[in-house]
Design a protein around this motif. Structure first.
Motif, PDB file in Angstrom:
ATOM      1  N   LEU A 242       0.499   9.408  12.223  1.00  0.00           N
ATOM      2  CA  LEU A 242       0.197   8.535  11.092  1.00  0.00           C
ATOM      3  C   LEU A 242       1.067   7.281  11.104  1.00  0.00           C
ATOM      4  CD1 LEU A 242      -0.275  11.174   8.247  1.00  0.00           C
ATOM      5  CD2 LEU A 242      -2.022   9.645   9.178  1.00  0.00           C
TER       6      LEU A 242
ATOM      7  N   LEU B  94       1.207   8.402   2.960  1.00  0.00           N
ATOM      8  CA  LEU B  94       0.087   9.351   2.908  1.00  0.00           C
ATOM      9  C   LEU B  94       0.569  10.794   3.053  1.00  0.00           C
ATOM     10  CD1 LEU B  94      -2.711   7.574   4.973  1.00  0.00           C
ATOM     11  CD2 LEU B  94      -2.861   8.294   2.584  1.00  0.00           C
TER      12      LEU B  94
ATOM     13  N   TRP C  26       0.815  -1.215   0.000  1.00  0.00           N
ATOM     14  CA  TRP C  26       0.000   0.000   0.000  1.00  0.00           C
ATOM     15  C   TRP C  26       0.853   1.271   0.000  1.00  0.00           C
ATOM     16  CZ3 TRP C  26      -4.429   0.386  -1.997  1.00  0.00           C
ATOM     17  CH2 TRP C  26      -5.332  -0.677  -1.956  1.00  0.00           C
TER      18      TRP C  26
ATOM     19  N   VAL D 166      -0.184   4.882  13.800  1.00  0.00           N
ATOM     20  CA  VAL D 166      -1.446   4.211  13.478  1.00  0.00           C
ATOM     21  C   VAL D 166      -1.318   3.310  12.252  1.00  0.00           C
ATOM     22  CG1 VAL D 166      -3.851   4.584  12.794  1.00  0.00           C
ATOM     23  CG2 VAL D 166      -2.803   6.056  14.526  1.00  0.00           C
ATOM     24  N   LEU D 167      -0.631   3.792  11.199  1.00  0.00           N
ATOM     25  CA  LEU D 167      -0.619   3.091   9.914  1.00  0.00           C
ATOM     26  C   LEU D 167       0.754   2.586   9.484  1.00  0.00           C
ATOM     27  CD1 LEU D 167      -2.936   5.589   7.966  1.00  0.00           C
ATOM     28  CD2 LEU D 167      -3.583   3.367   8.920  1.00  0.00           C
TER      29      LEU D 167
ATOM     30  N   THR E 197       2.623   3.011   5.695  1.00  0.00           N
ATOM     31  CA  THR E 197       1.535   3.573   4.885  1.00  0.00           C
ATOM     32  C   THR E 197       1.229   5.010   5.302  1.00  0.00           C
ATOM     33  OG1 THR E 197       0.564   1.370   4.647  1.00  0.00           O
ATOM     34  CG2 THR E 197      -0.852   3.246   4.151  1.00  0.00           C
ATOM     35  N   GLY E 198       1.346   5.308   6.577  1.00  0.00           N
ATOM     36  CA  GLY E 198       1.134   6.668   7.050  1.00  0.00           C
ATOM     37  C   GLY E 198       2.138   7.645   6.467  1.00  0.00           C
TER      38      GLY E 198
END
Length: 410
Positions: free
Chosen positions: A376, A387, A327, A379-380, A383-384
Motif C-alpha cells: 500500500l 488506509l 487524503w 502504491v499510495l 495514503t496507503g
C-alpha cells in the motif's frame, strides 16, 4: 452515572481542546522551522521514543481504578502499579539502547541523531505517569488531570517558539519535547500526592496478584491491547519512514496530528467512562449505549469538516510542502471517528474483565493491515498507511459491537 461520566469526559475534553489548539501552534512552528526533510527526521526520532514507552509501559491507571475502589486495597493496588512502572522504565531503557546501537540502515534515524534519540527516550520513560493518572481518576479529580495534561502543550508551544527563533535544530526540538514530558509528569505526581499520600513502602509485584486471581491476566490484556493501539499509529509512522523515507514520515505525521484529534477524544471517553463502568456494572450497558450515540454524531461532523476545509488547514499550518497530507488526514479522521464511537464499548468489555478479548479484536486486524502495508505504501504512499489504520479500526470496532451484543444476549 451518565451525568458524572459526561462531566468527567468534559474535563478531559477541555484539556484535549487546549492541547489541540496549542498542538497546531507547535506543529506550525516545527514544520516551518525544520522543513520537510528535517521535520521527518524529528518525527521518526520522536516516534521511536513513543513506541518504546508504548510497548514497555503497562496500563497501571486501570489497575489502580479496578482494585483501588476499597480504601484497604488502595495501597496494594498503588504499590503494584508503581512496581510495574519501574519494570517499564528498566525494560524500555535497555530495549532502546540495544535497538539504537545495533540497528542498521533499516532504522531511519541518522547515526549522529541516535544519542539524542536515546536520551529523549530515557526522559520519556522516566516521565511515565499512568499511576498518578489512575489515582486522580479513582477520586474523580478530572479537573486536576486536565490541568496536568495541558502542561505538555503549553511547554511545547512556548519552547518551540523560542527554538524557532534561536536554534531551529532537531536536537533542540527534542530537548523542548523532553522538558515538556518531565514537566507534565511532575505536575501529575504533585497533584496525585495532594489527592492521596503515596505509600512507596507498599511497592510490590507479588502482593496484589497473590490476593486477586487473574490480576496478571488483566494487566497483560489491557497493556497489550494498548500496545496494539499504539502500534496501529506510532509504529506506522516509523514504518512509513522505513518504507518511504523521513520526508514521507513527516507528511504522515502532519496528517495524523490533524486527522486524529478525535482519537484523543476517544481516549478521554474511555478513561472517563471506565471508572463508572467498574462502580456500577448494572447500568454500564445503558451508559455505553448513550455515549456511543453522542460519539457517532460528533465523529461524522469532524470528518465532514476535514473534507471541506482540510487543504486550507494544511496550508495555513504546515505550508504547501505538506499538501500531500490531505487524503491521509481525511482517512485518519474517519478512523478516529470510528474509534470515538467504539471507545465506550471497549471500556465496557474491559470493565467486564474481557481485556484479552479487546486485545484479540485489536491485534488481528492490525496484523492483517501490517501485512499489506509495504504494498500500500509503495502504491499510495502515506495514503496507503492511513488506509491500514482505517481498515484495522473498522474491523476492531465492528468486533466490539458484535461482542457486546453477544454479551447482552447472554
Amino acid at each position: 452515572m451518565i451525568r458524572r461520566a459526561l462531566t468527567n469526559t468534559g474535563w478531559l475534553m477541555s484539556a484535549r481542546g487546549i492541547n489541540a489548539v496549542l498542538s497546531l501552534v507547535y506543529l506550525a512552528l516545527a514544520t516551518r522551522a525544520l522543513g520537510l526533510e528535517e521535520f521527518g527526521q524529528f518525527v521518526v526520532a520522536f516516534t521511536f521514543a513513543q513506541l518504546v514507552v508504548g510497548f514497555a509501559g503497562f496500563q497501571t491507571w486501570q489497575v489502580v481504578v479496578r482494585w483501588g475502589q476499597e480504601a484497604d486495597g488502595r495501597d496494594t493496588a498503588t504499590g503494584f502499579a508503581l512496581a510495574l512502572d519501574g519494570v517499564s522504565i528498566a525494560f524500555g531503557a535497555i530495549a532502546a539502547a540495544l535497538i539504537l546501537s545495533f540497528a542498521g540502515d533499516w532504522l531511519p534515524i541518522d547515526p549522529e541523531l541516535r544519542p539524542a534519540t536515546f536520551l529523549f527516550t530515557l526522559v520519556s520513560l522516566l516521565a511515565i505517569r499512568s499511576t498518578p493518572t489512575g489515582l486522580l481518576r479513582l477520586h474523580d479529580r478530572y479537573a486536576r488531570a486536565a490541568a496536568a495534561d495541558a502542561t505538555t502543550s503549553v511547554v511545547r508551544a512556548v519552547g518551540a517558539g523560542l527554538i524557532a527563533l534561536v536554534a531551529p535544530t532537531i536536537e533542540a526540538f527534542l530537548i523542548v519535547w523532553g522538558v515538556a514530558e518531565l514537566a507534565t509528569a511532575a505536575m501529575y505526581w504533585r497533584l496525585a500526592a495532594r489527592t492521596e499520600p503515596l505509600q512507596f513502602r507498599r511497592i510490590s509485584l507479588t502482593r496484589l496478584p497473590r490476593e486477586n486471581e487473574g490480576a496478571w491476566r488483566f494487566v497483560f490484556g489491557t497493556s497489550l491491547s494498548a500496545a496494539v493501539s499504539t502500534a496501529s499509529r506510532k509504529l506506522l509512522v516509523l514504518l512509513v519512514g522505513v518504507l518511504g523515507g523521513p520526508a514521507m514520515a513527516g507528511i504522515y505525521r502532519v496528517a495524523s496530528q490533524l486527522g486524529e484529534g478525535l482519537l484523543k477524544l476517544a481516549q478521554a471517553v474511555l478513561r472517563a467512562v471506565y471508572p463508572e463502568l467498574v462502580r456500577d456494572p448494572e447500568r454500564a450497558r445503558a451508559l455505553a449505549r448513550q455515549l456511543t450515540r453522542i460519539a457517532m454524531i460528533t465523529g461524522l461532523a469532524v470528518v465532514f469538516v476535514s473534507l471541506i476545509a482540510g487543504e486550507w488547514i494544511i496550508l495555513a499550518i504546515a505550508g504547501s510542502a505538506f499538501l500531500a497530507a490531505f487524503w491521509p488526514m481525511v482517512l485518519l479522521s474517519a478512523s478516529a471517528a470510528l474509534e470515538l464511537a467504539g471507545a465506550s464499548l471497549e471500556a465496557l468489555l474491559v470493565a467486564r474483565g474481557r481485556a484479552m478479548t479487546t486485545l484479540a479484536l485489536r491485534g488481528i486486524p492490525l496484523l492483517i493491515g501490517l501485512a499489506a502495508l509495504p504494498w500500500l505504501v509503495d502504491v499510495l504512499g502515506a495514503t496507503g498507511a492511513a488506509l491500514v489504520v482505517l481498515g484495522a479500526t473498522a474491523l476492531s470496532v465492528a468486533g466490539f459491537v458484535l461482542t457486546t451484543m453477544d454479551g447482552n444476549r447472554g
